[in-house]
Design an enzyme around this catalytic site. Sequence first.
Site, PDB file in Angstrom:
ATOM      1  N   GLY A  88      -5.176  -2.887  -1.507  1.00 21.24           N
ATOM      2  CA  GLY A  88      -4.771  -1.505  -1.791  1.00 21.24           C
ATOM      3  C   GLY A  88      -5.767  -0.434  -1.454  1.00 21.24           C
ATOM      4  O   GLY A  88      -5.407   0.750  -1.418  1.00 21.24           O
ATOM      5  N   GLU A  95      -7.633  -9.042  -2.363  1.00 16.99           N
ATOM      6  CA  GLU A  95      -6.765  -9.256  -1.189  1.00 16.99           C
ATOM      7  C   GLU A  95      -6.803  -8.039  -0.264  1.00 16.99           C
ATOM      8  O   GLU A  95      -5.781  -7.395  -0.036  1.00 16.99           O
ATOM      9  CB  GLU A  95      -5.324  -9.503  -1.654  1.00 16.99           C
ATOM     10  CG  GLU A  95      -5.149 -10.686  -2.593  1.00 16.99           C
ATOM     11  CD  GLU A  95      -3.731 -10.752  -3.180  1.00 16.99           C
ATOM     12  OE1 GLU A  95      -2.950  -9.795  -3.007  1.00 16.99           O
ATOM     13  OE2 GLU A  95      -3.417 -11.760  -3.822  1.00 16.99           O
ATOM     14  N   PRO A  96      -7.960  -7.713   0.285  1.00 20.85           N
ATOM     15  CA  PRO A  96      -8.032  -6.508   1.124  1.00 20.85           C
ATOM     16  C   PRO A  96      -7.424  -6.736   2.500  1.00 20.85           C
ATOM     17  O   PRO A  96      -7.579  -7.804   3.093  1.00 20.85           O
ATOM     18  CB  PRO A  96      -9.541  -6.281   1.250  1.00 20.85           C
ATOM     19  CG  PRO A  96     -10.130  -7.656   1.156  1.00 20.85           C
ATOM     20  CD  PRO A  96      -9.242  -8.434   0.218  1.00 20.85           C
ATOM     21  N   GLY A  97      -6.726  -5.748   3.000  1.00 23.64           N
ATOM     22  CA  GLY A  97      -6.161  -5.818   4.352  1.00 23.64           C
ATOM     23  C   GLY A  97      -6.532  -4.579   5.132  1.00 23.64           C
ATOM     24  O   GLY A  97      -7.421  -4.578   5.979  1.00 23.64           O
ATOM     25  N   ARG A  98      -5.849  -3.465   4.796  1.00 25.51           N
ATOM     26  CA  ARG A  98      -6.018  -2.221   5.545  1.00 25.51           C
ATOM     27  C   ARG A  98      -7.484  -1.779   5.653  1.00 25.51           C
ATOM     28  O   ARG A  98      -7.929  -1.338   6.703  1.00 25.51           O
ATOM     29  CB  ARG A  98      -5.220  -1.113   4.845  1.00 25.51           C
ATOM     30  CG  ARG A  98      -5.195   0.208   5.580  1.00 25.51           C
ATOM     31  CD  ARG A  98      -4.595   1.305   4.691  1.00 25.51           C
ATOM     32  NE  ARG A  98      -3.333   0.932   4.119  1.00 25.51           N
ATOM     33  CZ  ARG A  98      -2.144   1.120   4.702  1.00 25.51           C
ATOM     34  NH1 ARG A  98      -2.068   1.714   5.862  1.00 25.51           N
ATOM     35  NH2 ARG A  98      -1.034   0.728   4.091  1.00 25.51           N
ATOM     36  N   ARG A 130       4.357   3.154  11.713  1.00 27.97           N
ATOM     37  CA  ARG A 130       3.919   3.857  10.491  1.00 27.97           C
ATOM     38  C   ARG A 130       4.312   5.338  10.471  1.00 27.97           C
ATOM     39  O   ARG A 130       4.785   5.814   9.445  1.00 27.97           O
ATOM     40  CB  ARG A 130       2.419   3.680  10.264  1.00 27.97           C
ATOM     41  CG  ARG A 130       2.000   2.202  10.068  1.00 27.97           C
ATOM     42  CD  ARG A 130       0.561   2.068   9.598  1.00 27.97           C
ATOM     43  NE  ARG A 130       0.410   2.592   8.263  1.00 27.97           N
ATOM     44  CZ  ARG A 130      -0.135   3.758   7.974  1.00 27.97           C
ATOM     45  NH1 ARG A 130      -0.626   4.512   8.920  1.00 27.97           N
ATOM     46  NH2 ARG A 130      -0.192   4.175   6.728  1.00 27.97           N
ATOM     47  N   TYR A 155       6.702   5.957   7.395  1.00 29.04           N
ATOM     48  CA  TYR A 155       6.074   6.566   6.212  1.00 29.04           C
ATOM     49  C   TYR A 155       5.640   8.006   6.444  1.00 29.04           C
ATOM     50  O   TYR A 155       4.931   8.567   5.600  1.00 29.04           O
ATOM     51  CB  TYR A 155       4.798   5.810   5.815  1.00 29.04           C
ATOM     52  CG  TYR A 155       4.867   4.316   5.770  1.00 29.04           C
ATOM     53  CD1 TYR A 155       5.833   3.648   5.019  1.00 29.04           C
ATOM     54  CD2 TYR A 155       3.925   3.550   6.447  1.00 29.04           C
ATOM     55  CE1 TYR A 155       5.853   2.270   4.957  1.00 29.04           C
ATOM     56  CE2 TYR A 155       3.940   2.166   6.388  1.00 29.04           C
ATOM     57  CZ  TYR A 155       4.909   1.530   5.649  1.00 29.04           C
ATOM     58  OH  TYR A 155       4.915   0.170   5.580  1.00 29.04           O
ATOM     59  N   CYS A 163      14.638   5.588  21.798  1.00 24.31           N
ATOM     60  CA  CYS A 163      15.806   6.452  21.664  1.00 24.31           C
ATOM     61  C   CYS A 163      16.091   6.777  20.191  1.00 24.31           C
ATOM     62  O   CYS A 163      17.121   6.375  19.639  1.00 24.31           O
ATOM     63  CB  CYS A 163      16.984   5.740  22.316  1.00 24.31           C
ATOM     64  SG  CYS A 163      18.346   6.830  22.599  1.00 24.31           S
ATOM     65  N   TYR A 184      -1.323  -2.945   9.968  1.00 27.13           N
ATOM     66  CA  TYR A 184       0.081  -2.525   9.938  1.00 27.13           C
ATOM     67  C   TYR A 184       0.462  -1.794  11.239  1.00 27.13           C
ATOM     68  O   TYR A 184       1.257  -0.857  11.231  1.00 27.13           O
ATOM     69  CB  TYR A 184       0.368  -1.670   8.684  1.00 27.13           C
ATOM     70  CG  TYR A 184      -0.104  -2.366   7.427  1.00 27.13           C
ATOM     71  CD1 TYR A 184       0.560  -3.490   6.949  1.00 27.13           C
ATOM     72  CD2 TYR A 184      -1.257  -1.946   6.757  1.00 27.13           C
ATOM     73  CE1 TYR A 184       0.100  -4.166   5.829  1.00 27.13           C
ATOM     74  CE2 TYR A 184      -1.720  -2.629   5.635  1.00 27.13           C
ATOM     75  CZ  TYR A 184      -1.034  -3.735   5.185  1.00 27.13           C
ATOM     76  OH  TYR A 184      -1.492  -4.413   4.086  1.00 27.13           O
TER      77      TYR A 184
HETATM   78  C1  LIG Z   1       0.358  -8.685  -2.494  1.00 32.51           C
HETATM   79  C2  LIG Z   1      -0.445  -7.918  -1.532  1.00 32.51           C
HETATM   80  N1  LIG Z   1      -1.759  -8.167  -1.436  1.00 32.51           N
HETATM   81  C3  LIG Z   1      -2.544  -7.483  -0.584  1.00 32.51           C
HETATM   82  C4  LIG Z   1      -2.036  -6.509   0.228  1.00 32.51           C
HETATM   83  C5  LIG Z   1      -2.954  -5.787   1.153  1.00 32.51           C
HETATM   84  O1  LIG Z   1      -3.030  -4.449   0.838  1.00 32.51           O
HETATM   85  P1  LIG Z   1      -3.976  -3.475   1.635  1.00 32.51           P
HETATM   86  O2  LIG Z   1      -3.734  -3.676   3.066  1.00 32.51           O
HETATM   87  O3  LIG Z   1      -3.619  -2.141   1.146  1.00 32.51           O
HETATM   88  O4  LIG Z   1      -5.394  -3.848   1.242  1.00 32.51           O
HETATM   89  C6  LIG Z   1      -0.675  -6.190   0.148  1.00 32.51           C
HETATM   90  C7  LIG Z   1      -0.131  -5.093   0.951  1.00 32.51           C
HETATM   91  O5  LIG Z   1       0.606  -4.260   0.528  1.00 32.51           O
HETATM   92  C8  LIG Z   1       0.151  -6.933  -0.741  1.00 32.51           C
HETATM   93  O6  LIG Z   1       1.460  -6.690  -0.823  1.00 32.51           O
END
Ligand SMILES: Cc1ncc(COP(=O)(O)O)c(C=O)c1O
Length: 414
Positions: A239, A274-277, A314, A318, A344, A373
């Site tokens: 998040g 659980e970092p992603g973005r 995106r 969004y 289109c 994303y």
């Molecule tokens: C369950 C869960 N964990 C981790 C993430 C990764 O989130 P972020 O990319 O914001 O760090 C998400 C993305 O929404 C998610 O749904």
Amino acid sequence: MVGFHRTQSLLSCEGVPLDTVADAVGTPLHIYSRAVLLTRFRELDVAFVDYPHDLHYAIKANATLAVVREMRAAGAHADANSGGEIDVALRAGFSPDQIVFTGVGKTHDELVRAVTLGVKAINAESPGEMERIDAIARAHGICARVAVRINPDVDAGSHPHISTGHRSNKFGMTAARAHAMVTSMAAREHLKVVGLHVHVGSQITSVDPLRLAVAAIVDLATTLAAEGIALEHLDVGGGLGIAYQPGQATLTVDEYAAAVLTAVRHTGLRLVLEPGRWIAGPAGVLLTRVVDLKAQEDGRWFVIVDAGMTDLIRPALYGAWHGIDVVAPRDGAEIDCDVVGPVCESSDILGQARRLPPVAVGDLLAVRDTGAYGAIMASNYNRRPVAAEVLVDGNDWRVVRRRQTIDDMLQWDE
Ligand SMILES: Cc1ncc(COP(=O)(O)O)c(C=O)c1O
């Protein structure tokens, strides 16, 4: 030099001028900086260094195998959101005990796979899902490791489409329901409740939603401990947001870590993140070429490029804002424009009301912060082939996902 910067006036990634790669591979093209990926992973890891933790890279943010492998080599564990992402994690070299499996609506087959693999935790989203996991584990004579996803009814303050912790959202269950469920299922032979999980949304830029979310699972873990139910870990999800716009206020990793650790430390429970973005977003740009310029009635221009919502959804999905740079800017008066794709749909806009240096057909633009994303949300709408992806490492680069061909795209058709 780490990441994206200008050498003379030309935009480069690490030691590689972006036009070189575009000329060789074509556009649209996603380009990732290995150095940015690794630097950001380490920065986050270091922020939590004085507390036992595991960073489970959220594969959903960017599931390209080369990227996921880099994360594993850097010391990450994995967060998978589907059976497909479990396979990506395994192919990237993660062992099942390094994978947490999240997601609303896991199918029977996905649960069988996760249970029989013996993943570190299946983050259960409902009492029904817990029952199904129990039945599968019993049928296979194994004990499944589960964590329970709490919905703390928190407003993440981000876009509603990426907020997941409000009571109106489909994710998780209330702490009260989770409490009742865990106590009633604690003695089951084939279930081991190892943790609690919370994830209230993505692109969160203030501390309060995260603090409230963590507090919700810490409170429940404390209650369960007092009742004799000992957990192994607390999973605080992902998040953490990034600054897409210059000067946009965000949390620093240290502010984030301080908020999480202040709440969690007294439990002594291992921390899962659980970092992603935050890791992958700034590591990527989408390179695209101008295919047409069209004057609007009000004096502004449409800059029409060869990347669209099929390559980066995106903005359309969004209303997200991404910086757009001209790779080799020309001299001359700036233009006011909308940068739009060829799809289109009128929502196929990459950047609205932008001011750019003058551009001509054939010029290259770089859409910034598309490492998370971006490519992973691509589609074949308008029968557009999915773009290639390149990983830059210092002065070297390689294609890590080749461009889809028309034959690739049509091979599933009758
Ligand atoms: C369950 C869960 N964990 C981790 C993430 C990764 O989130 P972020 O990319 O914001 O760090 C998400 C993305 O929404 C998610 O749904």
